[in-house]
Scaffold this motif. Structure first.
Motif, PDB file in Angstrom:
ATOM      1  N   GLU A 113       0.722  -1.116  -0.034  1.00  0.00           N
ATOM      2  CA  GLU A 113      -0.058   0.135   0.083  1.00  0.00           C
ATOM      3  C   GLU A 113       0.800   1.257  -0.087  1.00  0.00           C
ATOM      4  N   GLU A 114       2.150   1.044   0.400  1.00  0.00           N
ATOM      5  CA  GLU A 114       3.028   2.192   0.263  1.00  0.00           C
ATOM      6  C   GLU A 114       3.666   2.459  -1.211  1.00  0.00           C
ATOM      7  N   ILE A 115       3.154   1.816  -2.074  1.00  0.00           N
ATOM      8  CA  ILE A 115       3.723   1.796  -3.471  1.00  0.00           C
ATOM      9  C   ILE A 115       2.650   2.469  -4.228  1.00  0.00           C
ATOM     10  N   ALA A 116       2.916   3.301  -4.994  1.00  0.00           N
ATOM     11  CA  ALA A 116       1.917   4.032  -5.893  1.00  0.00           C
ATOM     12  C   ALA A 116       2.000   3.802  -7.395  1.00  0.00           C
ATOM     13  N   ALA A 117       3.104   3.220  -7.836  1.00  0.00           N
ATOM     14  CA  ALA A 117       3.446   2.754  -9.170  1.00  0.00           C
ATOM     15  C   ALA A 117       4.531   1.836  -9.119  1.00  0.00           C
ATOM     16  N   VAL A 118       4.261   0.865 -10.201  1.00  0.00           N
ATOM     17  CA  VAL A 118       5.301  -0.194 -10.472  1.00  0.00           C
ATOM     18  C   VAL A 118       5.598  -0.105 -12.152  1.00  0.00           C
ATOM     19  N   PHE A 119       6.739  -0.358 -12.550  1.00  0.00           N
ATOM     20  CA  PHE A 119       6.985  -0.189 -13.901  1.00  0.00           C
ATOM     21  C   PHE A 119       7.775  -1.737 -14.281  1.00  0.00           C
ATOM     22  N   GLY A 120       7.450  -2.232 -15.403  1.00  0.00           N
ATOM     23  CA  GLY A 120       8.105  -3.484 -15.957  1.00  0.00           C
ATOM     24  C   GLY A 120       9.306  -3.383 -16.827  1.00  0.00           C
ATOM     25  N   ARG A 121       9.848  -4.269 -16.867  1.00  0.00           N
ATOM     26  CA  ARG A 121      11.354  -4.463 -17.856  1.00  0.00           C
ATOM     27  C   ARG A 121      10.960  -4.431 -19.168  1.00  0.00           C
ATOM     28  N   GLN A 122      11.580  -3.624 -20.104  1.00  0.00           N
ATOM     29  CA  GLN A 122      11.639  -3.439 -21.566  1.00  0.00           C
ATOM     30  C   GLN A 122      12.791  -4.351 -21.876  1.00  0.00           C
ATOM     31  N   ILE A 123      12.447  -5.215 -22.946  1.00  0.00           N
ATOM     32  CA  ILE A 123      13.749  -5.811 -23.803  1.00  0.00           C
ATOM     33  C   ILE A 123      13.543  -5.293 -25.074  1.00  0.00           C
ATOM     34  N   PRO A 124      14.731  -5.465 -26.005  1.00  0.00           N
ATOM     35  CA  PRO A 124      14.697  -5.150 -27.280  1.00  0.00           C
ATOM     36  C   PRO A 124      14.132  -6.095 -28.216  1.00  0.00           C
ATOM     37  N   ARG A 125      13.527  -5.845 -29.195  1.00  0.00           N
ATOM     38  CA  ARG A 125      13.011  -6.809 -30.205  1.00  0.00           C
ATOM     39  C   ARG A 125      14.132  -7.462 -30.938  1.00  0.00           C
ATOM     40  N   GLY A 127      16.356  -8.308 -33.749  1.00  0.00           N
ATOM     41  CA  GLY A 127      16.625  -7.594 -35.332  1.00  0.00           C
ATOM     42  C   GLY A 127      16.559  -6.247 -35.152  1.00  0.00           C
ATOM     43  N   GLY A 128      16.491  -5.524 -34.218  1.00  0.00           N
ATOM     44  CA  GLY A 128      16.517  -4.014 -33.971  1.00  0.00           C
ATOM     45  C   GLY A 128      18.010  -3.456 -34.036  1.00  0.00           C
ATOM     46  N   HIS A 129      18.181  -2.404 -34.078  1.00  0.00           N
ATOM     47  CA  HIS A 129      19.368  -1.723 -34.125  1.00  0.00           C
ATOM     48  C   HIS A 129      20.121  -2.149 -33.053  1.00  0.00           C
ATOM     49  N   PRO A 130      21.473  -2.437 -33.037  1.00  0.00           N
ATOM     50  CA  PRO A 130      22.343  -2.832 -31.961  1.00  0.00           C
ATOM     51  C   PRO A 130      22.409  -1.758 -30.611  1.00  0.00           C
ATOM     52  N   LEU A 131      22.608  -0.554 -31.295  1.00  0.00           N
ATOM     53  CA  LEU A 131      22.866   0.497 -30.069  1.00  0.00           C
ATOM     54  C   LEU A 131      21.521   0.635 -29.321  1.00  0.00           C
ATOM     55  N   HIS A 132      20.316   0.584 -30.124  1.00  0.00           N
ATOM     56  CA  HIS A 132      19.112   0.527 -29.309  1.00  0.00           C
ATOM     57  C   HIS A 132      18.806  -0.624 -28.164  1.00  0.00           C
ATOM     58  N   ALA A 133      19.369  -1.793 -28.795  1.00  0.00           N
ATOM     59  CA  ALA A 133      19.256  -2.815 -27.975  1.00  0.00           C
ATOM     60  C   ALA A 133      20.149  -2.996 -26.737  1.00  0.00           C
ATOM     61  N   ARG A 134      21.308  -2.088 -27.108  1.00  0.00           N
ATOM     62  CA  ARG A 134      22.115  -2.008 -25.833  1.00  0.00           C
ATOM     63  C   ARG A 134      21.726  -0.902 -24.746  1.00  0.00           C
ATOM     64  N   ASP A 135      21.296   0.108 -25.441  1.00  0.00           N
ATOM     65  CA  ASP A 135      20.852   1.111 -24.480  1.00  0.00           C
ATOM     66  C   ASP A 135      19.637   0.600 -23.775  1.00  0.00           C
TER      67      ASP A 135
END
Length: 200
Positions: A113-125, A127-135
């Motif tokens: 109840e002390e937590i207002a918001a949670v966000f999940g992990r994002q992973i690159p798709r 075949g995407g650009h390697p730099l975007h994947a690394r970031d």
């Protein structure tokens, strides 16, 4: 024996995101927790609205040129009318059938109840650009790197507590970073924001 679990409202914002949008909707339909899907479609012309009609409880049309992030998020919260509402971008496809369970776990755990918001992990798709994947991997991952930053949050795959939104809605004057602004202000009020690294 307890009754059936209440359906969790999921707000999706879409704009010409096919075929990824259909993948995301199908993944939501497979979740171990029941969901009620609400789609806010920003005048898509690629069949997104027609596909949404097969999955969504309701489709809200956002006219072309009228999309303001905070305004749509606030409208989504008004439509959902639930203690916890999930936001998911049309191209953020859950990678597990218990993705929603994992995302909600911090909010539903003892002390949550002390937590207002949670966000999940994002992973690159693939075949995407390697730099975007690394970031992406650097920013999210197990959370160790962004834990040292002053603030980090993404609305793209997240869950928020209605009581906190009622106390402080999203800023409708911002054209971007409305999620960072909102969660930063939450933290200044003493509320917690958590990262669910296993909700991918």
């Amino acid at each position: 024996m307890g009754g059936p679990e209440a359906s969790v409202p999921v707000i999706l914002r879409a704009y010409n995101d096919m075929p990824l949008f259909e993948e995301t909707l199908a993944a939501l339909a497979r979740q171990t927790r029941p969901v009620t899907v609400y789609v806010f479609d920003n005048a898509s012309e690629d069949g997104s609205r027609e596909v949404a009609g097969r999955y969504a409880e309701r489709i809200v049309d956002v006219p072309a040129g009228a999309y303001v992030p905070g305004r749509v998020l606030n409208a989504g919260m008004r439509v959902a009318e639930a203690p916890i509402t999930v936001f998911l971008n049309a191209d953020c496809t859950p990678q597990h059938d218990d993705w929603l369970e994992r995302l909600l776990a911090p909010l539903e755990a003892p002390g949550g109840e002390e937590i207002a918001a949670v966000f999940g992990r994002q992973i690159p798709r693939p075949g995407g650009h390697p730099l975007h994947a690394r970031d992406t991997d650097d920013a999210y991952g197990d959370g160790q790197r962004h834990a040292s930053w002053k603030h980090f949050f993404s609305m793209a795959a997240s869950a928020v507590r209605r009581a906190d939104w009622l106390a402080m809605p999203f800023d409708e004057s911002l054209q971007y970073s409305e999620d960072l602004d909102w969660t930063w202000r939450l933290r200044q009020r003493g509320r917690q924001v958590r990262y669910a690294s296993d909700a991918i």
